[in-house]
Design an enzyme around this catalytic site. Structure first.
Site, PDB file in Angstrom:
ATOM      1  N   ARG A   1       0.834  -1.208   0.000  1.00 17.25           N
ATOM      2  CA  ARG A   1       0.000   0.000   0.000  1.00 17.25           C
ATOM      3  C   ARG A   1       0.868   1.257   0.000  1.00 17.25           C
ATOM      4  O   ARG A   1       0.368   2.346  -0.274  1.00 17.25           O
ATOM      5  CB  ARG A   1      -0.924   0.016   1.225  1.00 17.25           C
ATOM      6  CG  ARG A   1      -1.913  -1.115   1.305  1.00 17.25           C
ATOM      7  CD  ARG A   1      -2.863  -1.137   0.118  1.00 17.25           C
ATOM      8  NE  ARG A   1      -3.517   0.137  -0.094  1.00 17.25           N
ATOM      9  CZ  ARG A   1      -4.575   0.589   0.580  1.00 17.25           C
ATOM     10  NH1 ARG A   1      -5.131  -0.159   1.481  1.00 17.25           N
ATOM     11  NH2 ARG A   1      -5.086   1.771   0.332  1.00 17.25           N
TER      12      ARG A   1
ATOM     13  N   GLU B   1       7.934  -8.344  -7.451  1.00 18.31           N
ATOM     14  CA  GLU B   1       7.644  -9.512  -6.614  1.00 18.31           C
ATOM     15  C   GLU B   1       7.697 -10.796  -7.425  1.00 18.31           C
ATOM     16  O   GLU B   1       7.431 -10.811  -8.641  1.00 18.31           O
ATOM     17  CB  GLU B   1       6.257  -9.343  -5.963  1.00 18.31           C
ATOM     18  CG  GLU B   1       5.983 -10.415  -4.917  1.00 18.31           C
ATOM     19  CD  GLU B   1       4.644 -10.242  -4.213  1.00 18.31           C
ATOM     20  OE1 GLU B   1       3.989  -9.209  -4.383  1.00 18.31           O
ATOM     21  OE2 GLU B   1       4.251 -11.181  -3.481  1.00 18.31           O
TER      22      GLU B   1
ATOM     23  N   ARG C   1      -3.113 -21.149  -8.252  1.00 17.16           N
ATOM     24  CA  ARG C   1      -2.798 -20.405  -7.020  1.00 17.16           C
ATOM     25  C   ARG C   1      -4.041 -19.946  -6.265  1.00 17.16           C
ATOM     26  O   ARG C   1      -3.937 -19.467  -5.137  1.00 17.16           O
ATOM     27  CB  ARG C   1      -1.909 -19.210  -7.332  1.00 17.16           C
ATOM     28  CG  ARG C   1      -2.590 -18.139  -8.164  1.00 17.16           C
ATOM     29  CD  ARG C   1      -1.698 -16.955  -8.378  1.00 17.16           C
ATOM     30  NE  ARG C   1      -2.181 -16.088  -9.432  1.00 17.16           N
ATOM     31  CZ  ARG C   1      -1.535 -15.003  -9.833  1.00 17.16           C
ATOM     32  NH1 ARG C   1      -0.412 -14.653  -9.275  1.00 17.16           N
ATOM     33  NH2 ARG C   1      -2.021 -14.253 -10.798  1.00 17.16           N
TER      34      ARG C   1
ATOM     35  N   ASN D   1      13.137   5.734  -0.773  1.00 14.97           N
ATOM     36  CA  ASN D   1      14.028   6.767  -0.225  1.00 14.97           C
ATOM     37  C   ASN D   1      13.687   7.026   1.247  1.00 14.97           C
ATOM     38  O   ASN D   1      12.654   6.564   1.747  1.00 14.97           O
ATOM     39  CB  ASN D   1      14.007   8.040  -1.091  1.00 14.97           C
ATOM     40  CG  ASN D   1      12.673   8.764  -1.063  1.00 14.97           C
ATOM     41  OD1 ASN D   1      12.071   8.939  -0.008  1.00 14.97           O
ATOM     42  ND2 ASN D   1      12.200   9.192  -2.232  1.00 14.97           N
ATOM     43  N   ALA D   2      14.564   7.765   1.913  1.00 15.68           N
ATOM     44  CA  ALA D   2      14.437   7.906   3.376  1.00 15.68           C
ATOM     45  C   ALA D   2      13.145   8.613   3.787  1.00 15.68           C
ATOM     46  O   ALA D   2      12.562   8.301   4.819  1.00 15.68           O
ATOM     47  CB  ALA D   2      15.638   8.655   3.937  1.00 15.68           C
TER      48      ALA D   2
ATOM     49  N   ASN E   1       7.969   7.470   6.549  1.00 11.21           N
ATOM     50  CA  ASN E   1       6.507   7.361   6.583  1.00 11.21           C
ATOM     51  C   ASN E   1       6.095   5.912   6.863  1.00 11.21           C
ATOM     52  O   ASN E   1       5.221   5.632   7.688  1.00 11.21           O
ATOM     53  CB  ASN E   1       5.918   7.840   5.249  1.00 11.21           C
ATOM     54  CG  ASN E   1       4.406   7.824   5.228  1.00 11.21           C
ATOM     55  OD1 ASN E   1       3.760   8.407   6.093  1.00 11.21           O
ATOM     56  ND2 ASN E   1       3.824   7.132   4.260  1.00 11.21           N
TER      57      ASN E   1
ATOM     58  N   ARG F   1       4.278   1.626  10.405  1.00 10.92           N
ATOM     59  CA  ARG F   1       4.392   0.159  10.521  1.00 10.92           C
ATOM     60  C   ARG F   1       5.305  -0.296  11.650  1.00 10.92           C
ATOM     61  O   ARG F   1       5.207  -1.452  12.062  1.00 10.92           O
ATOM     62  CB  ARG F   1       4.891  -0.434   9.196  1.00 10.92           C
ATOM     63  CG  ARG F   1       4.034  -0.079   7.987  1.00 10.92           C
ATOM     64  CD  ARG F   1       2.578  -0.506   8.121  1.00 10.92           C
ATOM     65  NE  ARG F   1       1.837  -0.255   6.893  1.00 10.92           N
ATOM     66  CZ  ARG F   1       0.557  -0.563   6.724  1.00 10.92           C
ATOM     67  NH1 ARG F   1      -0.138  -1.111   7.709  1.00 10.92           N
ATOM     68  NH2 ARG F   1      -0.057  -0.295   5.596  1.00 10.92           N
TER      69      ARG F   1
HETATM   70  C1  LIG Z   1      -2.860   0.817  11.317  1.00 13.21           C
HETATM   71  C2  LIG Z   1      -3.254   0.914   9.874  1.00 13.21           C
HETATM   72  C3  LIG Z   1      -4.523   0.552   9.478  1.00 13.21           C
HETATM   73  C4  LIG Z   1      -4.899   0.630   8.127  1.00 13.21           C
HETATM   74  N1  LIG Z   1      -6.149   0.261   7.775  1.00 13.21           N
HETATM   75  C5  LIG Z   1      -6.526   0.337   6.460  1.00 13.21           C
HETATM   76  C6  LIG Z   1      -7.836  -0.061   6.042  1.00 13.21           C
HETATM   77  O1  LIG Z   1      -8.668  -0.456   6.829  1.00 13.21           O
HETATM   78  N2  LIG Z   1      -8.127   0.007   4.718  1.00 13.21           N
HETATM   79  C7  LIG Z   1      -7.238   0.477   3.785  1.00 13.21           C
HETATM   80  O2  LIG Z   1      -7.563   0.537   2.595  1.00 13.21           O
HETATM   81  N3  LIG Z   1      -5.983   0.840   4.165  1.00 13.21           N
HETATM   82  C8  LIG Z   1      -5.621   0.784   5.460  1.00 13.21           C
HETATM   83  N4  LIG Z   1      -4.339   1.135   5.820  1.00 13.21           N
HETATM   84  C9  LIG Z   1      -3.386   1.559   4.769  1.00 13.21           C
HETATM   85  C10 LIG Z   1      -3.286   3.092   4.694  1.00 13.21           C
HETATM   86  O3  LIG Z   1      -4.520   3.673   4.332  1.00 13.21           O
HETATM   87  C11 LIG Z   1      -2.213   3.508   3.652  1.00 13.21           C
HETATM   88  O4  LIG Z   1      -2.597   3.020   2.380  1.00 13.21           O
HETATM   89  C12 LIG Z   1      -0.846   2.952   3.951  1.00 13.21           C
HETATM   90  O5  LIG Z   1      -0.539   3.089   5.317  1.00 13.21           O
HETATM   91  C13 LIG Z   1       0.195   3.695   3.108  1.00 13.21           C
HETATM   92  O6  LIG Z   1       0.379   4.992   3.648  1.00 13.21           O
HETATM   93  P1  LIG Z   1       0.665   6.251   2.740  1.00 13.21           P
HETATM   94  O7  LIG Z   1      -0.437   6.484   1.769  1.00 13.21           O
HETATM   95  O8  LIG Z   1       0.996   7.387   3.680  1.00 13.21           O
HETATM   96  O9  LIG Z   1       2.018   5.794   1.992  1.00 13.21           O
HETATM   97  P2  LIG Z   1       2.475   6.080   0.491  1.00 13.21           P
HETATM   98  O10 LIG Z   1       1.513   5.514  -0.458  1.00 13.21           O
HETATM   99  O11 LIG Z   1       3.907   5.611   0.389  1.00 13.21           O
HETATM  100  O12 LIG Z   1       2.409   7.634   0.371  1.00 13.21           O
HETATM  101  C14 LIG Z   1       3.342   8.472   1.073  1.00 13.21           C
HETATM  102  C15 LIG Z   1       2.780   9.871   1.131  1.00 13.21           C
HETATM  103  O13 LIG Z   1       2.709  10.406  -0.187  1.00 13.21           O
HETATM  104  C16 LIG Z   1       1.548  11.199  -0.310  1.00 13.21           C
HETATM  105  N5  LIG Z   1       0.665  10.591  -1.334  1.00 13.21           N
HETATM  106  C17 LIG Z   1       0.817   9.395  -1.939  1.00 13.21           C
HETATM  107  N6  LIG Z   1      -0.154   9.179  -2.841  1.00 13.21           N
HETATM  108  C18 LIG Z   1      -0.956  10.261  -2.786  1.00 13.21           C
HETATM  109  C19 LIG Z   1      -2.160  10.640  -3.447  1.00 13.21           C
HETATM  110  N7  LIG Z   1      -2.759   9.842  -4.346  1.00 13.21           N
HETATM  111  N8  LIG Z   1      -2.708  11.818  -3.151  1.00 13.21           N
HETATM  112  C20 LIG Z   1      -2.135  12.641  -2.246  1.00 13.21           C
HETATM  113  N9  LIG Z   1      -1.019  12.355  -1.559  1.00 13.21           N
HETATM  114  C21 LIG Z   1      -0.432  11.187  -1.829  1.00 13.21           C
HETATM  115  C22 LIG Z   1       0.884  11.249   1.054  1.00 13.21           C
HETATM  116  O14 LIG Z   1       1.394  12.356   1.770  1.00 13.21           O
HETATM  117  C23 LIG Z   1       1.356   9.971   1.689  1.00 13.21           C
HETATM  118  O15 LIG Z   1       1.358   9.981   3.102  1.00 13.21           O
HETATM  119  C24 LIG Z   1      -3.962   1.077   7.150  1.00 13.21           C
HETATM  120  C25 LIG Z   1      -2.664   1.432   7.566  1.00 13.21           C
HETATM  121  C26 LIG Z   1      -2.301   1.362   8.909  1.00 13.21           C
HETATM  122  C27 LIG Z   1      -0.901   1.745   9.299  1.00 13.21           C
END
Ligand SMILES: Cc1cc2nc3c(=O)[nH]c(=O)nc-3n(C[C@H](O)[C@H](O)[C@H](O)COP(=O)(O)OP(=O)(O)OC[C@H]3O[C@@H](n4cnc5c(N)ncnc54)[C@H](O)[C@@H]3O)c2cc1C
Length: 243
Positions: A97, A105, A177, A193-194, A199, A204
């Site tokens: 995600r 993969e 599968r 990247n860092a 994040n 996590r």
């Molecule tokens: C405890 C926990 C529970 C969760 N439960 C669920 C759940 O029930 N259902 C579910 O679907 N997911 C769930 N997730 C996943 C969560 O919604 C995120 O998809 C996941 O943690 C990735 O985070 P991120 O989007 O910050 O990371 P990345 O995708 O790596 O993005 C990093 C940062 O880039 C920016 N960014 C990236 N893409 C966009 C965009 N399209 N628009 C604007 N800014 C962007 C944001 O600032 C983001 O924080 C959960 C995660 C955690 C940790």
């Protein structure tokens, strides 16, 4: 770099990196067309003894903390970590995600997966108490844990038998599968990247994260700390918030 074991069959291995604290400092200092160098490490006893290592100057350490606190995130992007990871698919499902990174993969369309299944240790079999957003996970009685583990092992073996049988009868791997459960192990390369890594760690390597992905995130954080110690410390001082 060697594999660091995680869970029952998994690992994290740093396959390559271009990552140090100085890259953060200098990608920020380019704003003023200036750059820094490392300084010789001096013994903590303040006798002025030079050690063999090099470190950031105090001024540059301060700059990294300033950038982190004030959410100047882009200087933390001029580096990369490439990991080779083996984990159950239920861990990869959460990991992938994180979009700001690159993945490749193992293909279960092109090759047959190995019969390796994640079976939690008895002390890691848990119950879920509370409501969404506020669950606590509590260890279950030994008997409940053992029954669960035995049943999971058996159903994984049966599933794998059906998978092999289907392949032997000419069913395409991409359909065979369908029998496989999400505790089967897969492998991937992950390059990040860092900034994005922090994040990932913030979400996590956290008490709210699923235990299994947190086990991997702890190892990833220790590798991050080895290569970018000043940045890793600033991240912690900043409440584990990525800039
Ligand atoms: C405890 C926990 C529970 C969760 N439960 C669920 C759940 O029930 N259902 C579910 O679907 N997911 C769930 N997730 C996943 C969560 O919604 C995120 O998809 C996941 O943690 C990735 O985070 P991120 O989007 O910050 O990371 P990345 O995708 O790596 O993005 C990093 C940062 O880039 C920016 N960014 C990236 N893409 C966009 C965009 N399209 N628009 C604007 N800014 C962007 C944001 O600032 C983001 O924080 C959960 C995660 C955690 C940790």
């Amino acid at each position: 770099v060697s594999e660091i074991k995680v869970l029952d069959h998994g690992f994290v291995r740093l396959d390559g990196a271009l990552a140090d604290d100085l890259s953060v400092v200098n990608s920020a200092r380019v704003s003023f067309a200036s750059r820094s160098e490392l300084v010789p490490e001096v013994d903590d006893d303040e006798q002025g003894t030079y050690l063999s290592g090099w470190r950031l100057s105090d001024k540059d350490t301060g700059l990294i903390r300033f950038l982190m606190r004030n959410r100047h995130g882009t200087p933390f992007e001029h580096n990369m970590f490439r990991f080779h990871v083996k984990a159950p698919i239920m861990v990869f499902r959460e990991w992938q995600r994180h979009r700001i990174s690159s993945y490749n993969e193992w293909s279960a369309r092109y090759s047959q997966l190995e019969p390796e299944f994640y079976i939690p240790k008895p002390e890691h079999v848990r119950s879920q108490v509370g409501k969404p957003g506020a669950y606590t996970f509590e260890r279950v009685e030994a008997e409940t844990a053992n029954t669960f583990r035995a049943s999971l092992k058996l159903s994984s073996e049966i599933a794998y038998g059906e998978y092999e049988d289907a392949i032997s009868k000419g069913i395409a791997k991409e359909q065979a599968r369908l029998f496989l459960p999400v505790n089967i192990y897969s492998q991937m390369y992950w390059t990040v990247n860092a900034r994005s890594l922090m994040n990932f760690l913030s979400l996590r390597n956290s008490e709210h994260a699923m235990f299994e992905i947190a086990e991997y995130a702890q190892v990833i954080e220790s590798i991050f700390r080895d290569l970018m110690p000043v940045t890793a410390e600033a991240f912690v001082l900043n409440g584990r918030n990525a800039p």
